[in-house]
Design a protein around this motif. Structure first.
Motif, PDB file in Angstrom:
ATOM      1  N   SER A  34       4.879  -5.379   0.770  1.00  0.00           N
ATOM      2  CA  SER A  34       4.031  -4.485   1.551  1.00  0.00           C
ATOM      3  C   SER A  34       2.564  -4.773   1.260  1.00  0.00           C
ATOM      4  O   SER A  34       2.168  -4.914   0.095  1.00  0.00           O
ATOM      5  CB  SER A  34       4.355  -3.019   1.214  1.00  0.00           C
ATOM      6  N   HIS A  35       1.774  -4.889   2.322  1.00  0.00           N
ATOM      7  CA  HIS A  35       0.335  -5.093   2.194  1.00  0.00           C
ATOM      8  C   HIS A  35      -0.359  -3.737   2.374  1.00  0.00           C
ATOM      9  O   HIS A  35      -0.154  -3.058   3.384  1.00  0.00           O
ATOM     10  CB  HIS A  35      -0.165  -6.091   3.237  1.00  0.00           C
ATOM     11  N   SER A  75      -7.346  -5.604   0.283  1.00  0.00           N
ATOM     12  CA  SER A  75      -5.908  -5.454   0.456  1.00  0.00           C
ATOM     13  C   SER A  75      -5.204  -5.674  -0.874  1.00  0.00           C
ATOM     14  O   SER A  75      -5.585  -6.565  -1.651  1.00  0.00           O
ATOM     15  CB  SER A  75      -5.386  -6.453   1.489  1.00  0.00           C
ATOM     16  N   TYR A  76      -4.192  -4.851  -1.110  1.00  0.00           N
ATOM     17  CA  TYR A  76      -3.349  -4.982  -2.299  1.00  0.00           C
ATOM     18  C   TYR A  76      -1.940  -5.354  -1.849  1.00  0.00           C
ATOM     19  O   TYR A  76      -1.498  -4.970  -0.755  1.00  0.00           O
ATOM     20  CB  TYR A  76      -3.308  -3.681  -3.090  1.00  0.00           C
ATOM     21  N   LEU A  77      -1.236  -6.075  -2.702  1.00  0.00           N
ATOM     22  CA  LEU A  77       0.115  -6.532  -2.386  1.00  0.00           C
ATOM     23  C   LEU A  77       1.116  -5.881  -3.329  1.00  0.00           C
ATOM     24  O   LEU A  77       0.948  -5.911  -4.548  1.00  0.00           O
ATOM     25  CB  LEU A  77       0.208  -8.054  -2.515  1.00  0.00           C
ATOM     26  N   VAL A  78       2.167  -5.293  -2.737  1.00  0.00           N
ATOM     27  CA  VAL A  78       3.247  -4.689  -3.515  1.00  0.00           C
ATOM     28  C   VAL A  78       4.557  -5.369  -3.157  1.00  0.00           C
ATOM     29  O   VAL A  78       4.856  -5.568  -1.971  1.00  0.00           O
ATOM     30  CB  VAL A  78       3.363  -3.173  -3.242  1.00  0.00           C
ATOM     31  N   PHE A 116       2.503  -5.534  -8.389  1.00  0.00           N
ATOM     32  CA  PHE A 116       1.345  -4.955  -7.700  1.00  0.00           C
ATOM     33  C   PHE A 116       0.092  -5.713  -8.114  1.00  0.00           C
ATOM     34  O   PHE A 116      -0.210  -5.823  -9.301  1.00  0.00           O
ATOM     35  CB  PHE A 116       1.248  -3.471  -8.077  1.00  0.00           C
ATOM     36  N   ARG A 117      -0.618  -6.259  -7.123  1.00  0.00           N
ATOM     37  CA  ARG A 117      -1.830  -7.010  -7.440  1.00  0.00           C
ATOM     38  C   ARG A 117      -2.795  -6.976  -6.258  1.00  0.00           C
ATOM     39  O   ARG A 117      -2.379  -6.786  -5.109  1.00  0.00           O
ATOM     40  CB  ARG A 117      -1.488  -8.467  -7.775  1.00  0.00           C
TER      41      ARG A 117
END
Length: 223
Positions: A158-159, A111-114, A93-94
């Motif tokens: 997932s964004h 936006s975060y990225l998982v 997660f970042r």
């Protein structure tokens, strides 16, 4: 004339065993009632404390809003983004968005990225706050992945977007006059629940079983 003897007192002045038993029973009931009341108050305190934080911004808790301000002000602030994952959740997660500078009252988007690095679907729920904590009452989210539980399939990316603004009323707070940077921090915690594909298979079966949802909570670790 015969001597008068109290019905519950023996001749030597000691209380009868039967009276001791009744007194102990009353004490036990009283203690059980007290414990029950305290447990009930403890459970009630959790949602009340959460509501208090959401209303006041205490502890850096951000706010949810339905609409952005009609106009921005000249003051500018930089928003940084931080991401953390609690143990037990096999996610990477970042933040995808670098720090952004925008006018106070202007709508921003990040936006975060998982990535689910595990071998099975898993679900998580995100806690959030900002630093400095006093800015929490003025940091508003219009849309956020933290509003709902998130389920990510094994190996899936997932964004997750968040749309926000800083309330212009922050400019009226003398304690925050010199603040020019806010850090928005999220921490994902595992949410144990049945994977969707398994649930679909069980739905057509005649067998039934009890499913338990367990939520884990905690505060965010700010970077």
């Amino acid at each position: 004339m015969s001597a008068h003897i109290e019905p519950n007192i023996e001749n030597d002045g000691k209380v009868k065993p039967a009276d001791n038993a009744r007194a102990n029973l009353r004490l036990a009931y009283g203690l059980l009632g007290f414990v029950g009341i305290m447990v009930g108050m403890a459970y009630a305190a959790v949602p009340l404390y959460s509501l208090f934080c959401q209303v006041t911004g205490y502890g850096g808790t951000t706010q949810a809003a339905n609409a952005a301000p009609s106009a921005a002000i000249a003051r500018e602030m930089t928003v940084r983004f931080d991401a953390n994952v609690s143990g037990g959740l096999n996610w990477s997660f970042r933040p995808e968005t670098k720090p952004v500078t925008l006018k106070v009252g202007e709508t921003g988007e990040a936006s975060y990225l998982v990535v689910n690095t595990g071998s099975s679907p898993s679900a998580g729920t995100a806690t959030f706050n900002v630093t400095p904590q006093a800015a929490g009452a003025y940091f508003n989210k219009l849309e956020c992945f933290c509003f709902t539980e998130q389920t990510v399939k094994a190996g899936e990316t997932s964004h997750m977007p968040v749309i926000f603004f800083i309330d212009p009323d922050i400019d009226k707070n003398p304690e925050l006059k010199t603040i020019d940077t806010i850090t928005l921090s999220y921490t994902f915690f595992p949410l144990e629940k049945e994977p969707a594909d398994k649930a679909a298979n069980l739905r057509g079966s005649t067998e039934t079983s009890d499913k338990t949802l367990t939520r884990f909570g905690g505060g965010a670790d700010n970077g």
